[in-house]
Scaffold this motif. Structure first.
Motif, PDB file in Angstrom:
ATOM      1  N   VAL A  86       0.858  -1.276  -0.009  1.00  0.00           N
ATOM      2  CA  VAL A  86      -0.057   0.021  -0.039  1.00  0.00           C
ATOM      3  C   VAL A  86       0.870   1.146   0.044  1.00  0.00           C
ATOM      4  O   VAL A  86       1.621   1.234   0.728  1.00  0.00           O
ATOM      5  CB  VAL A  86      -0.717  -0.105   1.211  1.00  0.00           C
ATOM      6  N   LEU A  87       0.650   2.153  -0.822  1.00  0.00           N
ATOM      7  CA  LEU A  87       1.125   3.630  -0.675  1.00  0.00           C
ATOM      8  C   LEU A  87       0.146   4.399  -0.065  1.00  0.00           C
ATOM      9  O   LEU A  87      -1.032   4.606  -0.610  1.00  0.00           O
ATOM     10  CB  LEU A  87       1.611   3.976  -2.172  1.00  0.00           C
ATOM     11  N   LEU A  88       0.635   5.316   0.826  1.00  0.00           N
ATOM     12  CA  LEU A  88      -0.343   6.102   1.714  1.00  0.00           C
ATOM     13  C   LEU A  88       0.425   6.915   2.463  1.00  0.00           C
ATOM     14  O   LEU A  88       1.525   6.803   3.014  1.00  0.00           O
ATOM     15  CB  LEU A  88      -1.231   5.021   2.942  1.00  0.00           C
ATOM     16  N   GLY A  89      -0.283   8.252   2.829  1.00  0.00           N
ATOM     17  CA  GLY A  89       0.372   9.117   3.746  1.00  0.00           C
ATOM     18  C   GLY A  89      -0.828   9.805   4.471  1.00  0.00           C
ATOM     19  O   GLY A  89      -1.834   9.761   4.201  1.00  0.00           O
ATOM     20  N   TYR A  90      -0.329  10.471   5.340  1.00  0.00           N
ATOM     21  CA  TYR A  90      -1.349  11.125   6.348  1.00  0.00           C
ATOM     22  C   TYR A  90      -0.860  12.348   7.059  1.00  0.00           C
ATOM     23  O   TYR A  90       0.550  12.472   7.456  1.00  0.00           O
ATOM     24  CB  TYR A  90      -1.871  10.142   7.486  1.00  0.00           C
ATOM     25  N   VAL A  91      -1.775  13.090   7.600  1.00  0.00           N
ATOM     26  CA  VAL A  91      -1.127  14.593   8.258  1.00  0.00           C
ATOM     27  C   VAL A  91      -2.190  14.511   9.433  1.00  0.00           C
ATOM     28  O   VAL A  91      -3.455  14.329   9.193  1.00  0.00           O
ATOM     29  CB  VAL A  91      -1.247  15.693   7.344  1.00  0.00           C
ATOM     30  N   VAL A  92      -1.711  14.833  10.793  1.00  0.00           N
ATOM     31  CA  VAL A  92      -2.694  15.039  11.707  1.00  0.00           C
ATOM     32  C   VAL A  92      -2.225  16.159  12.326  1.00  0.00           C
ATOM     33  O   VAL A  92      -1.169  16.477  12.679  1.00  0.00           O
ATOM     34  CB  VAL A  92      -2.538  13.679  12.981  1.00  0.00           C
ATOM     35  N   GLY A  93      -3.255  17.007  12.752  1.00  0.00           N
ATOM     36  CA  GLY A  93      -3.157  18.233  13.396  1.00  0.00           C
ATOM     37  C   GLY A  93      -4.429  18.788  14.193  1.00  0.00           C
ATOM     38  O   GLY A  93      -5.532  18.156  13.953  1.00  0.00           O
ATOM     39  N   ARG A  94      -4.328  19.809  15.076  1.00  0.00           N
ATOM     40  CA  ARG A  94      -5.252  20.082  15.810  1.00  0.00           C
ATOM     41  C   ARG A  94      -5.728  21.431  15.343  1.00  0.00           C
ATOM     42  O   ARG A  94      -7.088  21.911  16.000  1.00  0.00           O
ATOM     43  CB  ARG A  94      -5.144  20.056  17.274  1.00  0.00           C
ATOM     44  N   ASP A  95      -5.089  22.234  14.861  1.00  0.00           N
ATOM     45  CA  ASP A  95      -5.636  23.578  14.583  1.00  0.00           C
ATOM     46  C   ASP A  95      -6.457  23.888  13.001  1.00  0.00           C
ATOM     47  O   ASP A  95      -5.883  23.213  12.381  1.00  0.00           O
ATOM     48  CB  ASP A  95      -4.227  24.452  14.280  1.00  0.00           C
ATOM     49  N   PRO A  96      -7.549  24.238  13.563  1.00  0.00           N
ATOM     50  CA  PRO A  96      -8.568  24.357  12.169  1.00  0.00           C
ATOM     51  C   PRO A  96      -7.985  25.057  11.118  1.00  0.00           C
ATOM     52  O   PRO A  96      -8.209  24.607  10.073  1.00  0.00           O
ATOM     53  CB  PRO A  96      -9.966  24.827  12.719  1.00  0.00           C
TER      54      PRO A  96
END
Length: 383
Positions: free
Chosen positions: A215-225
């Motif tokens: 699987v090729l995949l990436g992600y970003v997690v953040g809390r500021d809208p």
């Protein structure tokens, strides 16, 4: 009892959390994890509203995966948003190019992922100043003044240096800079950048998160809208979206994350200890080794030390013979899979490593078998 209706048990440990992350509420006669939703468009009578309007913007299969990743990267934290991407580089690019404008300054690690020099060229072409410093010794502190974004890679790839993330975050925030941490090598079971104060946790899900090399995949997690809205807008404009099948495979794979990570980390330490006894091995790095230069700070911010071991053999020819002699380890790039892989990293260029440098990704094989294969290959590769 569950957190916010997500189906994840309150106070759960890593294994329980991974197994149940992102699952929908149970519905009689429905599967625990619904299959992938293949849809370019949705029924949309009347006014445009609701979560699903067009396939480039959102997909129910992404939604469950994004919830799962958010539960792992920031358990119990409210207001956290996760966005998934077609690859790790798409995720990295989304943060960098959505947050920076001409005239801004970004600080990148000089010893980070080998595509970062290409990113630097593109940033400079857009009129963005790029400063670099190595990960070790928190050297990025010295070039922070006036920066808009600090990019941290800890542990660094492929050298496995570690920096004090809390210290760098505090210094960057005091200077008005955002901080993104590449969490690929650590995984959210090894390190949680948002808990260390970072604005973004970014990773390639291609690696240990999904763990099967398919699987090729990436992600970003953040809390500021506001900053996350910019990341989401970048994804929409560029169209760097994951396919529903990839998203579903990733979510399915997360259920075994804790089992895989614990096995791989334990075996990585065993392999590193065995390599430490070999006179032809130099520059051995694994943050879990008590005498590793990064062990002290890694122990303060990491819960697991990862599945990658790096070391150097005397020559390029010796390294090539070693790789050819391995029977349980595939000569392949990437890392984090259930099957062990290794490569002479210098063959790609872009990394400041010697010709004999080996990046070794420990899989889920029996530790005794893997160590025996490594030691036998070292013997066989001797001139």
């Amino acid at each position: 009892m569950s957190d916010s209706g997500t189906g994840t048990p309150t106070g759960s440990g890593d294994g329980t959390r991974a197994v149940r992350a992102g699952l929908p509420e149970p519905v009689k006669n429905q599967p625990h994890l619904p299959g992938p939703v293949f849809a370019a468009h949705y029924h949309l009578q009347g006014d445009v509203d609701g979560p699903y309007t067009y396939g480039r913007d959102q997909n129910p299969t992404w939604s469950l995966l994004e919830r799962a990743i958010g539960e792992l990267e920031a358990p119990g934290q409210d207001g956290v948003e996760t966005l998934t991407f077609a690859s790790g580089m798409a995720a990295i690019s989304s943060v960098i190019f959505s947050q920076l404008r001409a005239g801004d300054t970004v600080v990148l690690p000089s010893d980070g992922y080998q595509v970062l020099p290409v990113v630097r060229e593109q940033l400079e072409a857009y009129g963005i100043e790029v400063r670099t410093a190595p990960t070790g010794g928190d050297a990025q502190l010295d070039v922070l003044d006036g920066a808009k974004l600090l990019w941290i890679e800890s542990p660094s790839n492929p050298g496995l240096d570690v920096c004090d993330v809390r210290r760098l975050v505090e210094a960057a925030h005091a200077r008005g800079a955002l901080v993104a941490v590449d969490n690929t090598l650590a995984t959210p079971l090894g390190q949680r950048p948002l808990e260390l104060g970072a604005d973004f946790a970014v990773a390639s899900g291609t690696k240990q998160l999904t763990g099967h090399g398919d699987v090729l995949l990436g992600y970003v997690v953040g809390r500021d809208p506001e900053t996350m809205a910019a990341v989401r807008r970048w994804r929409k404009i560029v169209g760097a979206i994951p396919g529903p099948m990839e998203a579903w495979l990733a979510h399915r794979s997360i259920a075994t994350l804790q089992l895989r990570v614990d096995r791989q980390c334990a075996t990585a330490l065993t392999v590193a200890q065995a390599l430490r006894e070999r006179p032809e091995v130099t520059g051995l790095r694994y943050p879990g080794l008590p005498d590793d230069p990064s062990h002290k700070i890694a122990s303060q911010q990491m819960r697991r030390y990862g599945c990658v071991v790096s070391f150097t053999l005397p020559t390029r020819a010796r390294a090539d013979r070693f790789l050819d002699s391995l029977r349980l380890v595939d000569d392949a790039t990437s890392f984090g899979g259930v099957r062990s892989t290794a490569e002479r990293r210098g063959r790609w260029g872009g990394d400041a490593v010697s010709d004999g440098f080996i990046r070794f990704s420990v899989g889920a094989e029996d530790p005794e078998d893997l160590v025996a294969d490594v030691l036998r290959a070292l013997d066989a590769s001797a001139e």
